[in-house]
Design a protein around this motif. Structure first.
Motif, short mmCIF file in Angstrom:
data_model
loop_
_atom_site.label_atom_id
_atom_site.label_comp_id
_atom_site.label_asym_id
_atom_site.label_seq_id
_atom_site.Cartn_x
_atom_site.Cartn_y
_atom_site.Cartn_z
N LEU A 216 0.83 -1.21 0.00
CA LEU A 216 0.00 0.00 0.00
C LEU A 216 0.86 1.26 0.00
O LEU A 216 0.54 2.25 -0.67
N ARG A 217 1.97 1.20 0.75
CA ARG A 217 2.87 2.37 0.76
C ARG A 217 3.46 2.60 -0.63
O ARG A 217 3.63 3.74 -1.07
N ALA A 218 3.79 1.51 -1.33
CA ALA A 218 4.34 1.64 -2.68
C ALA A 218 3.33 2.27 -3.63
O ALA A 218 3.68 3.13 -4.44
N LEU A 219 2.07 1.88 -3.53
CA LEU A 219 1.03 2.49 -4.37
C LEU A 219 0.89 3.98 -4.07
O LEU A 219 0.74 4.79 -4.99
N GLY A 220 0.95 4.35 -2.79
CA GLY A 220 0.86 5.75 -2.42
C GLY A 220 2.03 6.56 -2.98
O GLY A 220 1.85 7.67 -3.49
N LYS A 221 3.22 6.00 -2.91
CA LYS A 221 4.42 6.68 -3.43
C LYS A 221 4.33 6.86 -4.95
O LYS A 221 4.70 7.91 -5.48
N LEU A 222 3.83 5.83 -5.66
CA LEU A 222 3.74 5.92 -7.12
C LEU A 222 2.71 6.97 -7.54
O LEU A 222 2.95 7.73 -8.49
N CYS A 223 1.58 7.02 -6.86
CA CYS A 223 0.58 8.06 -7.17
C CYS A 223 1.16 9.45 -6.96
O CYS A 223 0.89 10.38 -7.72
N PHE A 224 1.99 9.60 -5.92
CA PHE A 224 2.61 10.88 -5.63
C PHE A 224 3.67 11.24 -6.67
O PHE A 224 3.73 12.37 -7.16
N ARG A 225 4.52 10.28 -7.01
CA ARG A 225 5.59 10.52 -7.99
C ARG A 225 5.05 10.90 -9.36
O ARG A 225 5.66 11.69 -10.08
N LEU A 226 3.91 10.31 -9.71
CA LEU A 226 3.31 10.61 -11.02
C LEU A 226 2.53 11.92 -11.01
O LEU A 226 1.97 12.31 -12.03
N GLY A 227 2.46 12.57 -9.87
CA GLY A 227 1.73 13.83 -9.77
C GLY A 227 0.23 13.65 -9.69
O GLY A 227 -0.53 14.60 -9.89
N HIS A 236 -6.69 9.01 -4.07
CA HIS A 236 -8.09 8.78 -4.44
C HIS A 236 -8.21 7.57 -5.36
O HIS A 236 -7.22 7.11 -5.95
N ARG A 237 -9.42 7.10 -5.48
CA ARG A 237 -9.67 5.94 -6.33
C ARG A 237 -9.33 6.22 -7.78
O ARG A 237 -8.74 5.37 -8.46
N HIS A 238 -9.66 7.41 -8.28
CA HIS A 238 -9.37 7.70 -9.68
C HIS A 238 -7.86 7.83 -9.92
O HIS A 238 -7.38 7.59 -11.02
N HIS A 239 -7.09 8.18 -8.88
CA HIS A 239 -5.63 8.19 -9.00
C HIS A 239 -5.13 6.76 -9.24
O HIS A 239 -4.28 6.52 -10.10
N LEU A 240 -5.68 5.84 -8.49
CA LEU A 240 -5.28 4.44 -8.61
C LEU A 240 -5.70 3.86 -9.96
O LEU A 240 -4.97 3.06 -10.55
N GLU A 241 -6.86 4.27 -10.46
CA GLU A 241 -7.31 3.79 -11.76
C GLU A 241 -6.33 4.20 -12.87
O GLU A 241 -6.03 3.39 -13.77
N ILE A 242 -5.82 5.41 -12.80
CA ILE A 242 -4.84 5.88 -13.78
C ILE A 242 -3.53 5.11 -13.63
O ILE A 242 -2.92 4.67 -14.62
#
Length: 314
Positions: A216-227, A236-242
């Motif tokens: 879960l921490r890795a997913l959070g970091k990736l969403c942040f790195r991708l802006g 958010h859910r739509h962040h994860l969908e992208i």
């Protein structure tokens, strides 16, 4: 009068995808000074979920890691060490022999904990990181072998479930280049049943969803790195969908290079993303909070409480 120095304690989480060491020094005010926080890539789940036992070569890796952790603890003057094993050791036919050998060769006694104990410790870790009072929260921890799910109301655990939806276990069920639906096929039915079990006729969504563990921490970091998100501790859910679309378009090597992921994270990030996204959809949750805590933190706090109780009695 000699001033008593704060005790230094260590927790070791022997998971299905990796082994983690956490060393901390707890002050009288309740704050913890982190002295060491390490992760070793030893994948017990690869053996446990395919062969049903821990192979000798993996046992050697595990032994070397625990000896290394032991040396670190000795160098830091650690007072007590608490080590726990989870899903991979629970499912291995030779876990008892492995644990006995580890104790004789490393001096570290490993306790295999069940899903309920694991969930209780995770809830303790989250309670120390987030104020859960006045909230009905859904807590999930996605490991390599299982996913622990806790329903928390006003800071108290009201129910827990263990699902066989760990990332290493799911990878063993699909081919080498899985597509989204290959993994989702194994995930949706258990999650729909979980929703019925947790909510019943009550259709009110949870006021808070909290995810713990390295995946879960890795997913959070990736969403942040991708802006996509403004914080690595919330998305958010739509962040994860992208993010999911990007992940499944890449090869393992591309995920490692593009996102700077180690191999043992770049492969399990796919099932981790699928389980998290499907859960958010099925439970109608828009946002997930990802504090930097996990089982190792819960084990540490439990050990700290026991030491404090023993000192009080003494």
């Amino acid at each position: 009068m000699v001033k008593e120095s704060p005790l230094r304690l260590a927790s070791i989480d022997i998971g299905s995808n990796a082994i983690r060491l956490y060393v901390g020094q707890k002050s009288k005010s309740g704050r913890v000074r982190v002295l060491e926080d390490l992760r070793a890539s030893v994948r017990l789940g690869k053996d446990a979920f395919s062969a049903g036992y821990i192979r000798p070569v993996t046992q050697k890796e595990l032994e070397r890691t625990l000896k290394h952790f032991r040396l670190i603890c000795e160098r830091l003057d650690v007072h007590r060490i608490r080590a726990v094993g989870t899903s991979a050791l629970r499912d291995s036919s030779n876990s008892r022999k492995v644990i006995q050998k580890l104790h004789s060769r490393t001096g570290i006694r490993v306790s295999v904990i069940n899903g309920h104990r694991e969930a209780t410790l995770l809830h303790k870790a989250v309670n120390h990181a987030i104020n859960l009072k006045g909230k009905t929260a859904l807590l999930i921890d996605m490991g390599g072998g299982s996913m622990e799910v806790v329903k928390s109301r006003n800071g108290h655990m009201t129910s827990m479930h263990t699902l066989p939806l760990g990332t290493v276990r799911l990878l063993a069920k699909v081919h080498r280049k899985p597509q989204y639906e290959d993994i989702a096929h194994w995930v949706r039915t258990p999650l729909y049943r979980l929703r019925v079990g947790l909510l019943g006729r009550q259709q009110k969504p949870f006021s808070l969803m909290v995810g713990t563990g390295g995946n879960l921490r890795a997913l959070g970091k990736l969403c942040f790195r991708l802006g996509l998100s403004r914080s690595r501790n919330r998305f958010h859910r739509h962040h994860l969908e992208i993010l999911v679309l990007k992940l499944f378009q890449m090869s393992l090597a591309e995920r490692m290079k593009r996102f700077q992921l180690k191999k043992d994270r770049a492969d399990v990030i796919l099932p981790a993303a699928v389980v998290t996204l499907e859960m958010m959809r099925i439970f109608e949750i828009q946002e997930i909070t990802v504090p930097n805590v996990g089982l190792k933190n819960g084990v540490f706090w439990e050990l700290a409480d026991k030491v404090k109780f023993a000192k009080t009695r003494g």
